[in-house]
Write an enzyme that holds these catalytic residues in place. Sequence first.
Site, PDB file in Angstrom:
ATOM      1  N   GLY A 115       0.747  -1.305  -0.003  1.00  0.00           N
ATOM      2  CA  GLY A 115       0.014  -0.063  -0.061  1.00  0.00           C
ATOM      3  C   GLY A 115       0.834   1.231   0.142  1.00  0.00           C
ATOM      4  N   CYS A 116       0.210   2.550  -0.454  1.00  0.00           N
ATOM      5  CA  CYS A 116       1.130   3.545  -0.462  1.00  0.00           C
ATOM      6  C   CYS A 116       1.513   4.019   0.778  1.00  0.00           C
ATOM      7  CB  CYS A 116       0.336   4.391  -1.375  1.00  0.00           C
ATOM      8  SG  CYS A 116      -1.318   5.009  -0.803  1.00  0.00           S
ATOM      9  N   HIS A 117       0.608   4.267   1.681  1.00  0.00           N
ATOM     10  CA  HIS A 117       0.947   4.753   3.000  1.00  0.00           C
ATOM     11  C   HIS A 117       2.134   3.933   3.577  1.00  0.00           C
ATOM     12  CE1 HIS A 117      -1.764   8.225   3.036  1.00  0.00           C
ATOM     13  NE2 HIS A 117      -2.901   7.221   3.058  1.00  0.00           N
TER      14      HIS A 117
END
Length: 311
Positions: A115-117
């Site tokens: 995931g990005c975060h």
Amino acid sequence: MKPKVYIDGKDGTTGLQIYDRLSVRSDINLLLIDEDKRKDPAERKKLMDAADIVFLCLPDAAAIEAVELVENPKTRVIDASTAHRTNPDWDYGFPELSAERRSAIQTSMRVANPGCHATGFISVVYPLVAMGLLSKDACLSAFSLTGYSGGGKKMIAQYEAPDKGTALFAPCPYGMGQGHKHLPEMQKICGLTNKPVFTPIVDDYYKGMATTVPFHMSQLNGAFSLEEVRQKLADYYAGQTLVHVADTTDTAKLYANVQAGKDTLELIVAGNDRQFTVTALFDNLGKGASGAAVQNMNLMLGFAETTGLNL
């Protein structure tokens, strides 16, 4: 023979970004579904079973269903959704974390794209834990600023509407109930006993990300100065092409969109010898999503890791 690649969910934000990177390449055969059949399970199944690599760019439930459609035992899958990131049967697609993880991705049949975060948080915390500088029992917090493209087509339309409300011109912390979908992978991949306190923030710019983890130096074992922390992180990521640690700790301010359009990630160590932050700067659609997915595909197919990526 060129490897065959299929993107299931090509019309979503992540799928389109993967397509943009792959459509100009001559070393793969990109399989495309007829527009009127893109939601036809039988046609999707046929293309997935014909492919060497399948990208799943779907909501979580749909990604789980899509995996069940694959019957060809030679078809390898990269899932860009949250669905399989903590599944022990899937390899987590962040090759820079260790040589063992890179090797696992290269031979894997099933890779969960980060995931990005989570990419930002893990890039900071994982090496500190792995080097023994940070206890697995540490109580951590993080905040992560992202452009609105991370919310997909619906959020993009809201932010780009000519009549958008005044609230959308301001930063928006969300996930305030501490149940953000990236938290499980952040905790598991870093091996943390305690779930971090996490504040994601979306703001009125298209793409780019700044994920910041604050520390007291007293939390670390074996590091006593800001420069020591910076150097240890630099040594950990030495030789990596897509992850880099800034050469200086003399940083007064940061802009979250400086890596927009790139598939690289830079770590910034800033503060003083008592309190400091480590910030990951990257593109939420690049190293935070589609760029990372293509990087994993390159490793799985034996291509040069950065082929087709934006450096």
